[in-house]
Motif scaffolding. Structure first.
Motif, PDB file in Angstrom:
ATOM      1  N   ALA A  85      66.609  92.254  50.954  1.00  0.00           N
ATOM      2  CA  ALA A  85      66.166  93.557  50.368  1.00  0.00           C
ATOM      3  C   ALA A  85      65.995  93.299  48.586  1.00  0.00           C
ATOM      4  CB  ALA A  85      67.179  94.539  50.376  1.00  0.00           C
ATOM      5  N   PHE A  86      66.847  92.508  48.171  1.00  0.00           N
ATOM      6  CA  PHE A  86      66.920  92.189  46.627  1.00  0.00           C
ATOM      7  C   PHE A  86      65.642  91.227  46.333  1.00  0.00           C
ATOM      8  CE2 PHE A  86      68.162  88.643  43.486  1.00  0.00           C
ATOM      9  CZ  PHE A  86      68.124  89.748  42.288  1.00  0.00           C
ATOM     10  N   LEU A  87      65.123  90.312  47.162  1.00  0.00           N
ATOM     11  CA  LEU A  87      63.960  89.901  47.015  1.00  0.00           C
ATOM     12  C   LEU A  87      62.917  90.699  46.997  1.00  0.00           C
ATOM     13  CD1 LEU A  87      64.786  86.435  48.687  1.00  0.00           C
ATOM     14  CD2 LEU A  87      65.122  86.746  46.295  1.00  0.00           C
ATOM     15  N   GLU A  88      62.654  91.398  47.758  1.00  0.00           N
ATOM     16  CA  GLU A  88      61.690  92.449  47.879  1.00  0.00           C
ATOM     17  C   GLU A  88      61.677  93.295  46.670  1.00  0.00           C
ATOM     18  OE1 GLU A  88      62.596  94.332  51.847  1.00  0.00           O
ATOM     19  OE2 GLU A  88      61.522  92.866  52.830  1.00  0.00           O
ATOM     20  N   SER A  89      62.891  93.893  46.390  1.00  0.00           N
ATOM     21  CA  SER A  89      62.951  94.500  44.952  1.00  0.00           C
ATOM     22  C   SER A  89      62.275  93.877  43.882  1.00  0.00           C
ATOM     23  CB  SER A  89      64.431  95.120  44.865  1.00  0.00           C
ATOM     24  OG  SER A  89      64.817  96.101  45.717  1.00  0.00           O
ATOM     25  N   MET A  90      62.674  92.632  43.699  1.00  0.00           N
ATOM     26  CA  MET A  90      62.641  91.756  42.651  1.00  0.00           C
ATOM     27  C   MET A  90      60.806  91.501  42.557  1.00  0.00           C
ATOM     28  SD  MET A  90      64.617  91.091  40.794  1.00  0.00           S
ATOM     29  CE  MET A  90      64.068  89.950  39.738  1.00  0.00           C
ATOM     30  N   ALA A  91      60.391  91.429  43.829  1.00  0.00           N
ATOM     31  CA  ALA A  91      58.707  91.318  43.935  1.00  0.00           C
ATOM     32  C   ALA A  91      57.828  92.609  43.703  1.00  0.00           C
ATOM     33  CB  ALA A  91      58.466  90.925  45.422  1.00  0.00           C
ATOM     34  N   GLU A  92      58.494  93.947  43.810  1.00  0.00           N
ATOM     35  CA  GLU A  92      58.129  95.262  43.265  1.00  0.00           C
ATOM     36  C   GLU A  92      58.048  95.287  41.821  1.00  0.00           C
ATOM     37  OE1 GLU A  92      60.633  97.789  45.845  1.00  0.00           O
ATOM     38  OE2 GLU A  92      59.818  97.202  47.598  1.00  0.00           O
ATOM     39  N   ILE A  93      58.968  94.690  41.370  1.00  0.00           N
ATOM     40  CA  ILE A  93      59.140  95.254  39.839  1.00  0.00           C
ATOM     41  C   ILE A  93      58.490  93.999  39.169  1.00  0.00           C
ATOM     42  CG2 ILE A  93      61.126  96.619  39.910  1.00  0.00           C
ATOM     43  CD1 ILE A  93      62.711  94.398  38.786  1.00  0.00           C
ATOM     44  N   CYS A  94      57.750  92.987  39.685  1.00  0.00           N
ATOM     45  CA  CYS A  94      57.432  91.788  39.114  1.00  0.00           C
ATOM     46  C   CYS A  94      56.263  92.013  37.892  1.00  0.00           C
ATOM     47  CB  CYS A  94      57.035  90.892  39.851  1.00  0.00           C
ATOM     48  SG  CYS A  94      55.460  90.896  40.437  1.00  0.00           S
ATOM     49  N   THR A  95      56.428  91.556  36.652  1.00  0.00           N
ATOM     50  CA  THR A  95      55.315  91.498  35.762  1.00  0.00           C
ATOM     51  C   THR A  95      55.257  90.026  35.224  1.00  0.00           C
ATOM     52  OG1 THR A  95      56.849  92.262  34.033  1.00  0.00           O
ATOM     53  CG2 THR A  95      55.473  93.924  35.245  1.00  0.00           C
ATOM     54  N   LEU A  96      54.150  90.026  34.550  1.00  0.00           N
ATOM     55  CA  LEU A  96      53.908  88.501  33.819  1.00  0.00           C
ATOM     56  C   LEU A  96      54.423  88.730  32.575  1.00  0.00           C
ATOM     57  CD1 LEU A  96      50.194  87.628  35.016  1.00  0.00           C
ATOM     58  CD2 LEU A  96      52.338  86.382  35.467  1.00  0.00           C
ATOM     59  N   LEU A  97      54.879  87.759  31.862  1.00  0.00           N
ATOM     60  CA  LEU A  97      55.427  87.684  30.353  1.00  0.00           C
ATOM     61  C   LEU A  97      54.173  87.980  29.492  1.00  0.00           C
ATOM     62  CD1 LEU A  97      58.367  85.020  30.389  1.00  0.00           C
ATOM     63  CD2 LEU A  97      58.323  87.520  30.175  1.00  0.00           C
ATOM     64  N   PRO A  98      54.162  88.353  28.434  1.00  0.00           N
ATOM     65  CA  PRO A  98      53.366  88.575  27.272  1.00  0.00           C
ATOM     66  C   PRO A  98      52.525  87.246  27.104  1.00  0.00           C
ATOM     67  CG  PRO A  98      55.256  89.948  26.769  1.00  0.00           C
ATOM     68  CD  PRO A  98      55.708  88.962  27.898  1.00  0.00           C
ATOM     69  N   GLY A  99      51.283  87.016  27.421  1.00  0.00           N
ATOM     70  CA  GLY A  99      50.443  86.121  27.087  1.00  0.00           C
ATOM     71  C   GLY A  99      50.308  85.235  28.008  1.00  0.00           C
ATOM     72  N   ALA A 100      51.140  85.438  29.297  1.00  0.00           N
ATOM     73  CA  ALA A 100      50.919  84.513  30.398  1.00  0.00           C
ATOM     74  C   ALA A 100      49.526  84.567  31.156  1.00  0.00           C
ATOM     75  CB  ALA A 100      51.671  84.911  31.251  1.00  0.00           C
ATOM     76  N   GLN A 101      48.814  85.626  31.412  1.00  0.00           N
ATOM     77  CA  GLN A 101      47.593  85.626  31.920  1.00  0.00           C
ATOM     78  C   GLN A 101      46.560  84.876  31.015  1.00  0.00           C
ATOM     79  OE1 GLN A 101      46.813  87.480  35.268  1.00  0.00           O
ATOM     80  NE2 GLN A 101      45.321  85.910  35.008  1.00  0.00           N
ATOM     81  N   ALA A 102      46.619  85.353  29.756  1.00  0.00           N
ATOM     82  CA  ALA A 102      45.610  84.637  29.012  1.00  0.00           C
ATOM     83  C   ALA A 102      45.775  83.120  28.740  1.00  0.00           C
ATOM     84  CB  ALA A 102      45.857  85.304  27.333  1.00  0.00           C
ATOM     85  N   LEU A 103      47.098  82.793  28.850  1.00  0.00           N
ATOM     86  CA  LEU A 103      47.063  81.340  28.596  1.00  0.00           C
ATOM     87  C   LEU A 103      46.687  80.598  29.907  1.00  0.00           C
ATOM     88  CD1 LEU A 103      48.575  78.661  27.752  1.00  0.00           C
ATOM     89  CD2 LEU A 103      50.652  79.602  28.571  1.00  0.00           C
ATOM     90  N   LEU A 104      46.973  81.109  31.337  1.00  0.00           N
ATOM     91  CA  LEU A 104      46.404  80.566  32.356  1.00  0.00           C
ATOM     92  C   LEU A 104      44.749  80.612  32.690  1.00  0.00           C
ATOM     93  CD1 LEU A 104      49.311  82.005  34.862  1.00  0.00           C
ATOM     94  CD2 LEU A 104      49.161  79.891  33.860  1.00  0.00           C
TER      95      LEU A 104
END
Length: 225
Positions: A85-104
């Motif tokens: 349940a904890f892992l599911e909660s962590m997946a639900e609130i996941c966000t990329l750090l600033p700049g991660a998408q642009a870098l990748l």
């Protein structure tokens, strides 16, 4: 461009990892008001377990259940169920750090091959990669729970390098926020390393990364100009 292959850590390097909010979300479903004091008590148990796991003293399954044993007894549920349940909660609130998408995106456009080496657990890492649309971005995707060894063990880096076709190690960069598991592990494997150090912490004695950045945008400039 010096590096043709880049291996990333996941938690707190590309993904924001807010365990407190994940635990609060999970415990709300059990009618528990999870407080900062509860979190401090949890971390007193959890942090040494992670050290033992990274040192190979315990398995991923032992870590995941042991950290919830006390709460499981109190709530009358299985520790494994609380962990899931904890892992599911962590997946639900996941966000990329600033700049991660642009870098990748920029690295992919430049033809750099990207891999991921994580000590995080399989269910959470796969869920977050799917949610963020990054599952196909990383090859190889090396998860310690699946392999049976964790960073900084050199074997997890060797596994990734073999999957990459054993490239020249001076052309492979390991990027991560943890100086012990990511940087020391990468150095011991003969890789170049970049310490992602957003809080400006002092480097531990004897660990000297090839590069250090405080923001992912800074890393993008370093790599691509």
């Amino acid at each position: 461009m010096t590096y043709r292959w880049i291996l990333f850590d996941a938690d707190d390097t590309l993904f924001h990892f807010d365990a407190y909010q994940g635990l609060r979300r999970m415990f709300e479903r059990h009618a528990v008001d999870f407080t900062p004091d509860h979190y401090a008590q949890y971390q007193q148990l959890n942090k040494p377990l992670w050290v033992d796991y990274q040192n190979g003293a315990i398995t991923a399954a032992e870590l995941q259940t042991t950290r919830f044993d006390g709460w499981a007894r109190q709530l009358g549920v299985a520790a494994a169920d609380l962990n899931l349940a904890f892992l599911e909660s962590m997946a639900e609130i996941c966000t990329l750090l600033p700049g991660a998408q642009a870098l990748l995106d920029a690295l992919a456009d430049a033809g750099v091959r990207l891999g991921l080496i994580t000590n995080g657990f399989t269910a959470l890492q796969l869920a977050r990669l799917e949610r963020t649309g990054l599952r196909e971005r990383f090859d190889p995707l090396v998860i310690s729970e699946q392999l049976g060894v964790a960073k900084p063990d050199v074997r997890i880096f060797e596994h990734a390098l073999q999957a990459l076709g054993d490239p020249p190690r001076e052309q492979v960069l390991m990027v991560g926020d943890n100086p012990h598991s990511d940087i020391l592990g990468g150095l011991n494997a003969g890789l170049h390393t970049c310490w992602f150090n957003p809080h400006g912490q002092a480097a531990p004695a004897g660990i000297a990364a090839h590069h250090e950045v405080r923001a992912l945008g800074e890393l993008q400039t370093l790599l691509l100009g």
